[in-house]
Motif scaffolding. Structure first.
Motif, short mmCIF file in Angstrom:
data_model
loop_
_atom_site.label_atom_id
_atom_site.label_comp_id
_atom_site.label_asym_id
_atom_site.label_seq_id
_atom_site.Cartn_x
_atom_site.Cartn_y
_atom_site.Cartn_z
N GLU A 19 8.87 -24.18 -3.18
CA GLU A 19 9.49 -25.57 -2.61
C GLU A 19 8.64 -26.05 -1.37
N MET A 20 7.60 -25.58 -1.00
CA MET A 20 6.74 -25.88 0.33
C MET A 20 7.89 -25.75 1.42
N VAL A 21 8.30 -24.74 1.70
CA VAL A 21 9.22 -24.52 2.92
C VAL A 21 8.41 -23.64 3.89
N ASN A 22 8.21 -24.20 4.80
CA ASN A 22 7.51 -23.43 6.17
C ASN A 22 6.26 -22.97 5.82
N ILE A 23 5.61 -23.65 5.12
CA ILE A 23 4.03 -23.16 4.81
C ILE A 23 3.26 -23.45 5.73
N GLU A 24 3.16 -25.00 6.12
CA GLU A 24 2.39 -25.51 7.07
C GLU A 24 2.87 -24.99 8.53
N GLU A 25 4.23 -24.93 8.71
CA GLU A 25 4.70 -24.38 9.90
C GLU A 25 4.13 -22.95 10.23
N THR A 26 4.23 -22.19 9.23
CA THR A 26 3.85 -20.64 9.50
C THR A 26 2.42 -20.63 10.04
N PHE A 27 1.46 -21.31 9.46
CA PHE A 27 0.15 -21.43 9.77
C PHE A 27 -0.16 -21.77 11.02
N ALA A 28 0.69 -23.00 11.37
CA ALA A 28 0.65 -23.65 12.69
C ALA A 28 1.10 -22.76 13.81
N LEU A 29 2.15 -22.08 13.62
CA LEU A 29 2.48 -21.07 14.39
C LEU A 29 1.68 -19.68 14.54
N LEU A 30 0.93 -19.52 13.43
CA LEU A 30 -0.25 -18.35 13.69
C LEU A 30 -1.34 -19.09 14.58
N VAL A 31 -1.74 -20.17 14.43
CA VAL A 31 -2.65 -20.91 15.27
C VAL A 31 -2.31 -20.95 16.57
N ARG A 32 -0.94 -21.36 17.16
CA ARG A 32 -0.47 -21.30 18.33
C ARG A 32 -0.55 -19.78 18.95
N ARG A 33 -0.33 -19.08 18.35
CA ARG A 33 -0.38 -17.64 18.82
C ARG A 33 -1.73 -17.04 19.06
N VAL A 34 -2.63 -17.43 18.22
CA VAL A 34 -4.21 -17.14 18.53
C VAL A 34 -4.61 -17.56 19.59
N VAL A 35 -4.09 -18.82 19.76
CA VAL A 35 -4.79 -19.66 20.90
C VAL A 35 -4.32 -19.08 22.31
N SER A 78 -4.95 -29.86 11.96
CA SER A 78 -4.72 -30.10 13.26
C SER A 78 -3.47 -29.76 13.57
N VAL A 79 -3.30 -29.02 14.68
CA VAL A 79 -2.29 -28.29 15.37
C VAL A 79 -2.22 -28.67 16.86
N ASP A 80 -1.00 -29.49 17.25
CA ASP A 80 -1.01 -29.87 18.68
C ASP A 80 -2.07 -30.79 19.07
N GLY A 81 -2.56 -31.56 18.18
CA GLY A 81 -3.82 -32.61 18.39
C GLY A 81 -5.20 -31.87 18.49
N GLN A 82 -5.22 -30.61 18.14
CA GLN A 82 -6.38 -30.25 18.13
C GLN A 82 -6.94 -29.34 16.40
N SER A 83 -7.92 -29.88 16.13
CA SER A 83 -8.54 -29.73 14.80
C SER A 83 -9.06 -28.05 14.72
N TYR A 84 -8.49 -27.26 13.95
CA TYR A 84 -8.86 -25.83 13.57
C TYR A 84 -9.57 -25.59 12.27
N PHE A 85 -10.53 -24.84 12.17
CA PHE A 85 -11.20 -24.34 10.82
C PHE A 85 -10.61 -23.14 10.73
N LEU A 86 -9.68 -23.01 9.64
CA LEU A 86 -8.72 -21.79 9.24
C LEU A 86 -9.80 -21.11 8.10
N MET A 87 -10.07 -19.73 8.43
CA MET A 87 -10.86 -18.96 7.27
C MET A 87 -9.85 -17.87 6.83
N LEU A 88 -9.35 -17.97 5.51
CA LEU A 88 -8.39 -17.01 5.00
C LEU A 88 -8.88 -16.29 3.94
N THR A 89 -8.26 -14.97 4.22
CA THR A 89 -8.68 -13.74 3.26
C THR A 89 -7.30 -13.54 2.63
#
Length: 226
Positions: free
Chosen positions: A158-174, A48-59
């Motif tokens: 250390e789980m630094v910026n992992i969720e944030e990185t993919f959230a940023l990718l989602v926002r930029r794709v949108v 969920s990014v900015d209140g919207q659910s996204y299905f991420l397919m990663l390679t």
């Protein structure tokens, strides 16, 4: 799920830079230090990014040079690319040039066809290994800026910026999709890092004439992504 909420992401970079570790941290909340050369693995996860659910397919793609010829055309059709390097290995940043050139060619083809251009984001991984750092954050940021990429420093361990990185990718794709639908400028030409203030080499954080007399904050407290 609405097709508009499906986002494909290809993770690329030299072998050993932590691509699989980053991917598994996001998908399974796991971290592994055992290096197992990957030819190609696929994963899916919902976020969920900015209140919207996204299905991420990663390679998670091959990084070793001997496998690069196996890069399938399908990889280049992704909505976004995460280019990963290891902050303790200068060669790993230089090695991103190969992937960036391929993505840029794909970007030109899409723009010529009136399609949504791909999003690019550079991740300097293993930022927890500060004692072994050979690539400064400023160097990674400048590399990304010159190639119109976003930039993050991450640590899968250390789980630094992992969720944030993919959230940023989602926002930029949108945003790229929104601009393409409205006939605007491709997002890769507007969502880069060129508008940011220059980094202060000593502090590793942005500076401006009005901030010269302000106390310096730590790097990650002041600036977490670009």
């Amino acid at each position: 799920m609405d097709p508009d909420n499906r986002i494909t992401i290809t993770v690329c970079g030299d072998g050993g830079c932590g691509k699989s570790s980053i991917t598994l941290r996001l998908v399974r909340s796991e971290w592994t230090h055992d290096y197992d050369p990957t030819i190609e693995d696929s994963y899916s996860v919902t976020r969920s990014v900015d209140g919207q659910s996204y299905f991420l397919m990663l390679t998670d793609t091959a990084g070793q040079e001997e496998y690069r010829s196996l890069w399938a055309a399908s990889n280049l059709r992704s909505d976004a690319f995460l280019l990963v390097y290891d902050i303790t290995n200068q060669h790993s940043l230089d090695g991103l040039e190969y992937f960036c050139e391929m993505i840029d060619m794909e970007e030109e083809n899409r723009i010529d066809q009136g399609k949504v251009p791909p999003v690019k984001l550079v991740a300097g991984n293993k930022c927890d290994l500060s004692s072994g750092r050979v690539i400064k954050a400023a160097e990674g940021l400048e590399w990304a800026r010159k190639r119109r990429c976003g930039f993050m420093e991450t640590s899968a361990r250390e789980m630094v910026n992992i969720e944030e990185t993919f959230a940023l990718l989602v926002r930029r794709v949108v945003e790229a999709r929104r601009l393409a639908a409205s006939g605007g400028v491709p997002a890769t030409h507007t969502a880069g890092t060129a508008a940011l203030p220059p980094l202060d080499e000593k502090a590793g954080s942005p500076s401006s004439p009005n901030e010269e007399n302000k106390p310096k904050e730590s790097f990650w407290r002041k600036l977490r992504c670009w």
